[in-house]
Design a protein around this motif. Structure first.
Motif, PDB file in Angstrom:
ATOM      1  N   VAL A 289       0.836  -1.204   0.000  1.00  0.00           N
ATOM      2  CA  VAL A 289       0.000   0.000   0.000  1.00  0.00           C
ATOM      3  C   VAL A 289       0.870   1.254   0.000  1.00  0.00           C
ATOM      4  O   VAL A 289       0.570   2.241  -0.679  1.00  0.00           O
ATOM      5  CB  VAL A 289      -0.960  -0.005   1.205  1.00  0.00           C
ATOM      6  CG1 VAL A 289      -1.775   1.286   1.275  1.00  0.00           C
ATOM      7  CG2 VAL A 289      -1.897  -1.211   1.138  1.00  0.00           C
ATOM      8  N   GLY A 290       1.968   1.212   0.754  1.00  0.00           N
ATOM      9  CA  GLY A 290       2.906   2.335   0.813  1.00  0.00           C
ATOM     10  C   GLY A 290       2.719   3.164   2.065  1.00  0.00           C
ATOM     11  O   GLY A 290       1.623   3.686   2.313  1.00  0.00           O
ATOM     12  N   PHE A 291       3.765   3.287   2.856  1.00  0.00           N
ATOM     13  CA  PHE A 291       3.648   4.027   4.118  1.00  0.00           C
ATOM     14  C   PHE A 291       3.386   5.511   3.896  1.00  0.00           C
ATOM     15  O   PHE A 291       2.734   6.156   4.721  1.00  0.00           O
ATOM     16  CB  PHE A 291       4.895   3.806   4.986  1.00  0.00           C
ATOM     17  CG  PHE A 291       4.805   2.582   5.845  1.00  0.00           C
ATOM     18  CD1 PHE A 291       4.182   2.630   7.079  1.00  0.00           C
ATOM     19  CD2 PHE A 291       5.310   1.372   5.408  1.00  0.00           C
ATOM     20  CE1 PHE A 291       4.082   1.502   7.879  1.00  0.00           C
ATOM     21  CE2 PHE A 291       5.218   0.235   6.189  1.00  0.00           C
ATOM     22  CZ  PHE A 291       4.596   0.290   7.436  1.00  0.00           C
ATOM     23  N   ASP A 292       3.868   6.084   2.807  1.00  0.00           N
ATOM     24  CA  ASP A 292       3.551   7.485   2.535  1.00  0.00           C
ATOM     25  C   ASP A 292       2.049   7.650   2.315  1.00  0.00           C
ATOM     26  O   ASP A 292       1.438   8.619   2.802  1.00  0.00           O
ATOM     27  CB  ASP A 292       4.317   7.985   1.307  1.00  0.00           C
ATOM     28  CG  ASP A 292       5.800   8.169   1.571  1.00  0.00           C
ATOM     29  OD1 ASP A 292       6.190   8.204   2.757  1.00  0.00           O
ATOM     30  OD2 ASP A 292       6.568   8.276   0.598  1.00  0.00           O
ATOM     31  N   ASN A 293       1.448   6.730   1.589  1.00  0.00           N
ATOM     32  CA  ASN A 293       0.000   6.781   1.373  1.00  0.00           C
ATOM     33  C   ASN A 293      -0.770   6.563   2.677  1.00  0.00           C
ATOM     34  O   ASN A 293      -1.765   7.237   2.945  1.00  0.00           O
ATOM     35  CB  ASN A 293      -0.411   5.716   0.351  1.00  0.00           C
ATOM     36  CG  ASN A 293       0.135   5.983  -1.028  1.00  0.00           C
ATOM     37  OD1 ASN A 293       0.264   7.136  -1.447  1.00  0.00           O
ATOM     38  ND2 ASN A 293       0.469   4.930  -1.755  1.00  0.00           N
ATOM     39  N   ILE A 294      -0.299   5.615   3.469  1.00  0.00           N
ATOM     40  CA  ILE A 294      -0.971   5.317   4.729  1.00  0.00           C
ATOM     41  C   ILE A 294      -0.886   6.517   5.676  1.00  0.00           C
ATOM     42  O   ILE A 294      -1.876   6.895   6.314  1.00  0.00           O
ATOM     43  CB  ILE A 294      -0.360   4.065   5.380  1.00  0.00           C
ATOM     44  CG1 ILE A 294      -0.611   2.838   4.492  1.00  0.00           C
ATOM     45  CG2 ILE A 294      -0.944   3.830   6.767  1.00  0.00           C
ATOM     46  CD1 ILE A 294       0.177   1.610   4.897  1.00  0.00           C
ATOM     47  N   ALA A 295       0.292   7.137   5.767  1.00  0.00           N
ATOM     48  CA  ALA A 295       0.461   8.306   6.635  1.00  0.00           C
ATOM     49  C   ALA A 295      -0.392   9.475   6.159  1.00  0.00           C
ATOM     50  O   ALA A 295      -1.008  10.190   6.972  1.00  0.00           O
ATOM     51  CB  ALA A 295       1.934   8.708   6.684  1.00  0.00           C
ATOM     52  N   GLY A 296      -0.453   9.689   4.849  1.00  0.00           N
ATOM     53  CA  GLY A 296      -1.278  10.769   4.323  1.00  0.00           C
ATOM     54  C   GLY A 296      -2.754  10.555   4.614  1.00  0.00           C
ATOM     55  O   GLY A 296      -3.479  11.488   4.988  1.00  0.00           O
ATOM     56  N   HIS A 297      -3.208   9.323   4.460  1.00  0.00           N
ATOM     57  CA  HIS A 297      -4.595   8.982   4.765  1.00  0.00           C
ATOM     58  C   HIS A 297      -4.879   9.177   6.243  1.00  0.00           C
ATOM     59  O   HIS A 297      -5.935   9.721   6.627  1.00  0.00           O
ATOM     60  CB  HIS A 297      -4.847   7.525   4.362  1.00  0.00           C
ATOM     61  CG  HIS A 297      -6.244   7.054   4.591  1.00  0.00           C
ATOM     62  ND1 HIS A 297      -6.625   6.414   5.741  1.00  0.00           N
ATOM     63  CD2 HIS A 297      -7.361   7.135   3.814  1.00  0.00           C
ATOM     64  CE1 HIS A 297      -7.915   6.110   5.674  1.00  0.00           C
ATOM     65  NE2 HIS A 297      -8.382   6.533   4.517  1.00  0.00           N
ATOM     66  N   ASP A 298      -3.966   8.774   7.095  1.00  0.00           N
ATOM     67  CA  ASP A 298      -4.104   8.929   8.543  1.00  0.00           C
ATOM     68  C   ASP A 298      -4.302  10.398   8.919  1.00  0.00           C
ATOM     69  O   ASP A 298      -5.211  10.754   9.682  1.00  0.00           O
ATOM     70  CB  ASP A 298      -2.846   8.364   9.219  1.00  0.00           C
ATOM     71  CG  ASP A 298      -2.877   8.428  10.724  1.00  0.00           C
ATOM     72  OD1 ASP A 298      -3.907   8.072  11.320  1.00  0.00           O
ATOM     73  OD2 ASP A 298      -1.853   8.823  11.319  1.00  0.00           O
ATOM     74  N   GLN A 299      -3.481  11.264   8.376  1.00  0.00           N
ATOM     75  CA  GLN A 299      -3.574  12.692   8.688  1.00  0.00           C
ATOM     76  C   GLN A 299      -4.856  13.305   8.135  1.00  0.00           C
ATOM     77  O   GLN A 299      -5.507  14.120   8.808  1.00  0.00           O
ATOM     78  CB  GLN A 299      -2.353  13.423   8.146  1.00  0.00           C
ATOM     79  CG  GLN A 299      -1.063  13.087   8.881  1.00  0.00           C
ATOM     80  CD  GLN A 299       0.143  13.796   8.294  1.00  0.00           C
ATOM     81  OE1 GLN A 299       0.309  13.868   7.073  1.00  0.00           O
ATOM     82  NE2 GLN A 299       0.990  14.313   9.153  1.00  0.00           N
ATOM     83  N   ALA A 300      -5.228  12.929   6.917  1.00  0.00           N
ATOM     84  CA  ALA A 300      -6.444  13.479   6.320  1.00  0.00           C
ATOM     85  C   ALA A 300      -7.682  13.071   7.118  1.00  0.00           C
ATOM     86  O   ALA A 300      -8.581  13.893   7.362  1.00  0.00           O
ATOM     87  CB  ALA A 300      -6.572  13.016   4.868  1.00  0.00           C
ATOM     88  N   MET A 301      -7.732  11.834   7.548  1.00  0.00           N
ATOM     89  CA  MET A 301      -8.870  11.372   8.341  1.00  0.00           C
ATOM     90  C   MET A 301      -8.901  12.050   9.708  1.00  0.00           C
ATOM     91  O   MET A 301      -9.975  12.377  10.226  1.00  0.00           O
ATOM     92  CB  MET A 301      -8.815   9.855   8.501  1.00  0.00           C
ATOM     93  CG  MET A 301      -8.952   9.079   7.198  1.00  0.00           C
ATOM     94  SD  MET A 301     -10.578   9.257   6.425  1.00  0.00           S
ATOM     95  CE  MET A 301     -11.486   8.017   7.311  1.00  0.00           C
ATOM     96  N   GLY A 302      -7.726  12.268  10.284  1.00  0.00           N
ATOM     97  CA  GLY A 302      -7.669  12.966  11.566  1.00  0.00           C
ATOM     98  C   GLY A 302      -8.203  14.385  11.464  1.00  0.00           C
ATOM     99  O   GLY A 302      -8.931  14.856  12.348  1.00  0.00           O
ATOM    100  N   ARG A 303      -7.837  15.084  10.401  1.00  0.00           N
ATOM    101  CA  ARG A 303      -8.344  16.453  10.194  1.00  0.00           C
ATOM    102  C   ARG A 303      -9.860  16.451  10.008  1.00  0.00           C
ATOM    103  O   ARG A 303     -10.568  17.304  10.552  1.00  0.00           O
ATOM    104  CB  ARG A 303      -7.670  17.083   8.988  1.00  0.00           C
ATOM    105  CG  ARG A 303      -6.217  17.488   9.210  1.00  0.00           C
ATOM    106  CD  ARG A 303      -5.721  18.385   8.088  1.00  0.00           C
ATOM    107  NE  ARG A 303      -5.766  17.720   6.793  1.00  0.00           N
ATOM    108  CZ  ARG A 303      -4.755  17.023   6.286  1.00  0.00           C
ATOM    109  NH1 ARG A 303      -3.631  16.878   6.976  1.00  0.00           N
ATOM    110  NH2 ARG A 303      -4.862  16.465   5.085  1.00  0.00           N
ATOM    111  N   LEU A 304     -10.349  15.493   9.237  1.00  0.00           N
ATOM    112  CA  LEU A 304     -11.791  15.415   9.001  1.00  0.00           C
ATOM    113  C   LEU A 304     -12.553  15.164  10.295  1.00  0.00           C
ATOM    114  O   LEU A 304     -13.577  15.812  10.570  1.00  0.00           O
ATOM    115  CB  LEU A 304     -12.083  14.299   7.993  1.00  0.00           C
ATOM    116  CG  LEU A 304     -13.559  14.010   7.712  1.00  0.00           C
ATOM    117  CD1 LEU A 304     -14.243  15.232   7.119  1.00  0.00           C
ATOM    118  CD2 LEU A 304     -13.704  12.806   6.788  1.00  0.00           C
ATOM    119  N   MET A 305     -12.071  14.234  11.103  1.00  0.00           N
ATOM    120  CA  MET A 305     -12.722  13.943  12.378  1.00  0.00           C
ATOM    121  C   MET A 305     -12.810  15.194  13.247  1.00  0.00           C
ATOM    122  O   MET A 305     -13.867  15.516  13.809  1.00  0.00           O
ATOM    123  CB  MET A 305     -11.933  12.866  13.130  1.00  0.00           C
ATOM    124  CG  MET A 305     -11.993  11.489  12.541  1.00  0.00           C
ATOM    125  SD  MET A 305     -10.886  10.399  13.501  1.00  0.00           S
ATOM    126  CE  MET A 305     -11.165   8.844  12.671  1.00  0.00           C
TER     127      MET A 305
END
Length: 404
Positions: A289-305
């Motif tokens: 999947v790629g850790f850069d993609n996973i980290a980006g998704h993590d941050q984006a979801m955190g901001r949305l929450m």
């Protein structure tokens, strides 16, 4: 809604996604507790159990050597992930056992000082409380850690500094590089709880100069019952083994024994071999999947929450600092509703939303910040913006008749 460019198309890899509860699709938002499992990981576990499921390192037959090699291959996958040597990786049951092994192995006394985080998980708090004298970093009014106080506590010259890379309550990441440098400058042993962070971000132990790091496989798509304790070779050599028995000795006489070299001296008894197969497959999947993609998704979801929570005046966020380095974990209180058992149960039974309520194994921090139960949602790489919207829409409906 935020624009999440890191939408990861992985749903087909997870059999649990799409399951229904009484005709309602399940939305899983309890990933800080444990993650769902990809089919490739389950297949790897089954490969061991449905094959010739030999033990490891106990003889010279073909199947045993095949299984032993696969077990050790996972150790080197972990070492590559953490930028350490293969013999610096110990397999344990979970993060809790790893931290206990270090706290026990250092043979601390109550005269030894340990700096801990006040928002730490109990697993990175209780072992140090039991073995030494702890000093907790204060929190600010907004719920964040008072890093100025951290530097004040370092003047006490603690023997150990126990860091939490990411809070399981707030999803806020600590500035690990700066914290480690400051601790090493006064000669402290640095132990990092990476249970919440490693599923989303790689950690370079060598570059950061970390002495010990611990995490659990089940929080990063792996099976339960296996975790990781990684440590510098010279630091592992200092530890006294916590368990004695088969597999961790080279030679035994009736009045003496000789320990095996690291890391095997810490792996007494038959290990979780199938778990190692599964952990290796999970690590491969994360790289795919790629850790850069996973980290980006993590941050984006955190901001949305955080954005969606702050739009609702009936909710209070634990640590609402908008400038914090935040991942996809958010804990909420509902003023006037101290017990959230019924809320969590209704979200589950009526909406199919699985989240967590309570004190989150961080009771001192939650009690200080909320003086009541909190409701936590936590997302992982397979969750979508729509999952978060569904949660808050459900809360809006419940607010009309459940919240006082």
């Amino acid at each position: 809604m935020t624009n999440n460019k890191y939408v990861l198309d992985v749903a087909e890899d997870f059999p649990a996604i799409g399951l229904e509860l009484d005709g309602t699709k399940v939305t899983y938002l309890d990933n800080a507790a444990t993650t769902l499992k990809p089919k490739v990981m389950v297949d790897a576990v089954n490969e061991y159990y449905l094959g010739i499921s030999s033990n490891v390192h106990r003889g010279k037959n073909y199947s045993l050597e095949l299984v032993s090699n696969r077990y050790e291959q996972t150790r080197y996958q972990v070492a590559d992930l953490l930028s350490c040597a293969g013999n610096e990786v110990v397999f344990v049951r979970n993060t809790t056992e790893g931290i206990n092994l270090v706290a026990h192995g250092l043979e601390l006394s109550k005269e030894d000082k340990v700096v801990v985080f006040s928002d730490a998980h109990h697993s990175n708090l209780l072992p140090w409380m039991e073995k030494a004298t702890t000093h907790a970093v204060r929190t600010r009014a907004d719920g964040g850690l008072d890093l100025a106080h951290y530097h004040e506590l370092l003047k006490l010259r603690p023997k150990v500094v126990a860091l939490s890379h990411c809070s399981n309550v707030t999803g806020v990441y600590s500035p690990l590089d700066d914290l480690v440098k400051a601790a090493k400058a006064i000669g402290a042993i640095v132990v990092v709880d990476a249970a919440q962070s490693l599923p989303h971000r790689r950690v370079n132990m060598k570059q950061l100069d970390i002495d010990f790091l611990v995490c659990s496989a089940h929080k990063m798509l792996g099976p339960t019952g296996i975790g990781i304790l990684a440590g510098k070779g010279e630091m592992l050599e200092r530890l006294k083994p916590m368990l004695l028995g088969g597999g961790m000795v080279d030679w035994v006489e009736l009045d003496n024994y000789r320990l095996r070299k690291i890391p095997h001296r810490f792996e007494a008894g038959t290990p979780n071999i199938a778990g190692a197969y599964g952990l290796g497959a999970a690590i491969d999947y994360l790289h795919h999947v790629g850790f850069d993609n996973i980290a980006g998704h993590d941050q984006a979801m955190g901001r949305l929450m955080l954005d969606m929570a702050q739009q609702r005046d009936y909710l209070q966020v634990i640590n609402s600092d908008t400038k914090a380095d935040r991942g996809a974990v958010l804990s909420l209180t509902v003023p006037g509703t101290p017990n959230l058992d019924d809320v969590a149960r209704t979200l589950s039974d009526s909406y199919g939303i699985m989240c967590r309520n309570g004190h989150l194994c961080a009771q001192p921090y939650v009690s200080e910040q909320a003086d009541r139960q909190v409701l936590r949602i936590s997302a992982y790489l397979y969750n979508t913006d729509q999952d978060i919207k569904l949660f808050f829409d459900a809360l809006d409906e419940l607010a009309s008749f459940m919240f006082r």
